[in-house]
Design an enzyme around this catalytic site. Structure first.
Site, PDB file in Angstrom:
ATOM      1  N   SER A 153       1.034  -1.221  -0.201  1.00  0.00           N
ATOM      2  CA  SER A 153       0.053  -0.312  -0.297  1.00  0.00           C
ATOM      3  C   SER A 153       0.438   1.942   0.333  1.00  0.00           C
ATOM      4  CB  SER A 153      -1.020   0.023   1.295  1.00  0.00           C
ATOM      5  OG  SER A 153      -0.280   0.112   3.045  1.00  0.00           O
ATOM      6  N   ASP A 211      -6.490   6.826   9.063  1.00  0.00           N
ATOM      7  CA  ASP A 211      -6.331   5.690  10.107  1.00  0.00           C
ATOM      8  C   ASP A 211      -5.408   5.381  11.475  1.00  0.00           C
ATOM      9  OD1 ASP A 211      -3.862   5.236   8.274  1.00  0.00           O
ATOM     10  OD2 ASP A 211      -4.773   3.163   7.573  1.00  0.00           O
ATOM     11  N   HIS A 248      -1.245   4.547   7.464  1.00  0.00           N
ATOM     12  CA  HIS A 248      -0.786   4.504   5.853  1.00  0.00           C
ATOM     13  C   HIS A 248      -0.241   6.217   5.618  1.00  0.00           C
ATOM     14  CE1 HIS A 248      -2.950   0.939   5.260  1.00  0.00           C
ATOM     15  NE2 HIS A 248      -2.453   0.824   4.608  1.00  0.00           N
TER      16      HIS A 248
END
Length: 330
Positions: A75, A237, A240
């Site tokens: 990611s 969050d 990330h």
């Protein structure tokens, strides 16, 4: 055992299919598993693992030939957590590369949210069909959080680098970030996460340079700079990166990419403290602690450790793929 020796041992275990690291007693391990579950609930799961696709052409109007870049990994390479293409690490990287090299850049993103090092082979199968000039790999964080045996993680990365170098592709790897600064992770899990991610980053750097690639430390992606300003550099969050966090990733990768491609300005420079030629394992451990540090130009058992100046540029949206220029996947 010293840290350099441990990193070398881990890299050697990967080469020969050996075991991993044993750092926890069973009692502490049970505590950490509970804390890890709590941290995951606080961070949340990627129920909608979508992200803006940064694939496209950058630097329109600049001369050719275009630089073909394949972006692989997890990611942190895909850009999960942002809403616009111009906020992705791919857009920041490709825009800056095009600007500094004064060349068009064709970027294809193969990264996947949640990917581990074992997923690199599938991504690489697709990327190799496009015959890239440069492969950028960002991997490792999910291996740590999912408790993957470190020697396995490093072995998968080494195999990917070996395939790319054999195909005459320039390889640039951003090593595992420092997970110890992730806010939802409580102590003592935080200290263990930091230790394991740094040891993995050091071992990654060793195998990357030994396979002929260049390794760049991404400690800053979740390191002290990010911990000091989580609201700016972390996404909602708190795990990330935000758009500014992804920009910071590109800032430390682009200078090494330019140099690896032979496109960096040939300017005299003085070495800063901590730079120099040293044993590979020693340099890898130092790099894991110092964001933006590059390991490359390996000669025997020695490697050049250096810090390159960060480059900052405004990202652009990628142009639509042109029929005459498009590079199709297999």
């Amino acid at each position: 055992m010293g840290k350099a020796a441990a990193a070398r041992r881990l890299a050697s275990a990967a080469a020969f299919g050996g075991g991993g690291l044993s750092v926890l007693g069973m009692g502490l391990y049970a505590v950490l598993r509970g804390e890890a579950a709590m941290a995951r609930r606080m961070i949340g799961n990627a129920d909608d693992p979508t992200f803006p696709d940064s694939t496209g052409w950058y630097g329109r109007g600049r001369p050719g030939p275009a630089i073909k870049v394949a972006l692989l990994g997890d990611s942190s390479a895909a850009g999960y957590g942002v809403e616009r293409i111009v906020e992705t690490p791919g857009a920041f990287f490709a825009s800056s590369l095009a600007s500094e090299a004064d060349r068009r850049v064709h970027l294809r993103t193969y990264a996947k949210v949640g990917a581990q090092s074992c997923d690199l082979a599938d991504q690489l199968d697709r990327a190799m069909a496009t015959r890239p000039d440069l492969a950028v790999i960002l991997i490792g964080a999910n291996d740590v959080t999912h408790r993957v045996r470190p020697s396995q993680s490093v072995r998968y990365l080494a195999e990917a680098c070996r395939r790319l170098v054999a195909a005459d592709v320039t390889v640039l790897v951003g090593t595992c970030p420092d997970l110890g600064s992730v806010k939802p992770i409580p102590p003592p899990l935080k200290q263990v996460a930091r230790s394991m991610s740094r040891r993995l980053a050091a071992a990654q750097a060793i195998v990357v340079v030994e396979e002929g690639g260049v390794a760049v430390s991404l400690g800053s992606i979740l390191g002290p700079d990010f911990a000091a300003a989580p609201a700016v550099l972390f996404g909602p969050d708190h795990f990330h990166p935000s758009a500014e966090g992804y920009r910071a990733v590109a800032e430390v990768l682009v200078p090494s990419a330019l140099n690896s491609l032979g496109l960096a300005a040939d300017e005299p420079r003085r070495r800063t403290r901590g730079e120099g030629t040293m044993p590979v394992a020693t340099a890898a451990v130092r790099a894991a602690r110092t964001p933006g540090t590059e390991l490359g130009d390996k000669k025997g058992l020695w490697v050049e450790l250096r810090r390159r100046a960060r480059l900052r540029s405004d990202p652009e949206a990628p142009a639509e793929l042109e029929e005459d220029d498009a590079v199709s996947d297999a």
